[in-house]
Motif scaffolding. Structure first.
Motif, PDB file in Angstrom:
ATOM      1  N   LEU A 171      -6.276  -7.459  -0.501  1.00  0.00           N
ATOM      2  CA  LEU A 171      -6.019  -6.941   0.835  1.00  0.00           C
ATOM      3  C   LEU A 171      -5.307  -5.593   0.756  1.00  0.00           C
ATOM      4  N   GLN A 172      -4.374  -5.466  -0.170  1.00  0.00           N
ATOM      5  CA  GLN A 172      -3.663  -4.206  -0.359  1.00  0.00           C
ATOM      6  C   GLN A 172      -4.630  -3.126  -0.837  1.00  0.00           C
ATOM      7  N   LYS A 173      -5.567  -3.482  -1.728  1.00  0.00           N
ATOM      8  CA  LYS A 173      -6.561  -2.517  -2.198  1.00  0.00           C
ATOM      9  C   LYS A 173      -7.468  -2.077  -1.051  1.00  0.00           C
ATOM     10  N   LEU A 174      -7.856  -3.025  -0.201  1.00  0.00           N
ATOM     11  CA  LEU A 174      -8.685  -2.684   0.952  1.00  0.00           C
ATOM     12  C   LEU A 174      -7.952  -1.752   1.901  1.00  0.00           C
ATOM     13  N   ARG A 175      -6.678  -2.020   2.122  1.00  0.00           N
ATOM     14  CA  ARG A 175      -5.888  -1.140   2.993  1.00  0.00           C
ATOM     15  C   ARG A 175      -5.790   0.259   2.402  1.00  0.00           C
ATOM     16  N   GLN A 176      -5.628   0.334   1.093  1.00  0.00           N
ATOM     17  CA  GLN A 176      -5.533   1.631   0.439  1.00  0.00           C
ATOM     18  C   GLN A 176      -6.860   2.384   0.555  1.00  0.00           C
ATOM     19  N   ARG A 177      -7.978   1.683   0.341  1.00  0.00           N
ATOM     20  CA  ARG A 177      -9.291   2.334   0.495  1.00  0.00           C
ATOM     21  C   ARG A 177      -9.515   2.790   1.923  1.00  0.00           C
ATOM     22  N   LEU A 178      -9.076   1.992   2.887  1.00  0.00           N
ATOM     23  CA  LEU A 178      -9.214   2.372   4.285  1.00  0.00           C
ATOM     24  C   LEU A 178      -8.400   3.624   4.595  1.00  0.00           C
ATOM     25  N   ALA A 179      -7.186   3.701   4.069  1.00  0.00           N
ATOM     26  CA  ALA A 179      -6.358   4.886   4.281  1.00  0.00           C
ATOM     27  C   ALA A 179      -7.004   6.122   3.651  1.00  0.00           C
ATOM     28  N   GLU A 180      -7.610   5.954   2.458  1.00  0.00           N
ATOM     29  CA  GLU A 180      -8.294   7.083   1.820  1.00  0.00           C
ATOM     30  C   GLU A 180      -9.488   7.539   2.647  1.00  0.00           C
TER      31      GLU A 180
END
Length: 150
Positions: A36-45
């Motif tokens: 979930l944290q990785k998905l949030r990071q990809r979304l922010a990018e």
């Protein structure tokens, strides 16, 4: 072996098994949190990339708008220059075609007192295609009972 030693061994085994199960559950639940944290990071990018693209597009469209305005000015200057040269050579003034701006076109307004024309897809009044009785016939033959069709 003594019964009391078996109770202590069973208690320690249960404690170790509970600790192991707790660690396994924490690991499984934490792995979904990590994804979930990785998905949030990809979304922010992606949001940052989208914002950069939008800013670039705004700059590009602004530059294209300025270039189009410059082309219009140059085209109008060229047309007026051609008309002046034609008049200076004794010819007739060439009719202006397509280079008129919207400011030079006369548009009727309410203040000028001119009536605006009805749009073509609108019924003019009593006999238009959008009237409620369009296509209905007033013949008495149509109102007479018809024999059933088989």
């Amino acid at each position: 072996m003594d019964a009391s030693k078996i109770n202590w061994i069973l208690a320690i085994a249960c404690l170790l098994a509970g600790t192991g199960l707790g660690a396994l559950g924490y690991h499984l639940l934490n792995s979904s949190a990590a994804s979930l944290q990785k998905l949030r990071q990809r979304l922010a990018e992606r949001d940052r990339e989208l914002a950069a693209l939008r800013e670039g597009m705004d700059d590009h469209l602004g530059e294209v708008s300025r270039l189009v305005a410059a082309l219009q000015r140059d085209g109008e200057a060229l047309a007026s220059r051609l008309a002046q040269d034609a008049l200076s050579l004794g010819g007739k003034a060439a009719p202006r075609t397509g280079l008129e701006t919207t400011a030079s076109k006369k548009v009727p307004t309410e203040e000028s007192g001119e009536e605006l024309a009805t749009p073509r897809d609108y019924a003019d009044g009593t006999g238009g295609t959008l009237s409620e009785d369009f296509g209905l016939k007033d013949d008495e033959d149509a109102k007479a009972p018809q024999p059933p069709r088989y």
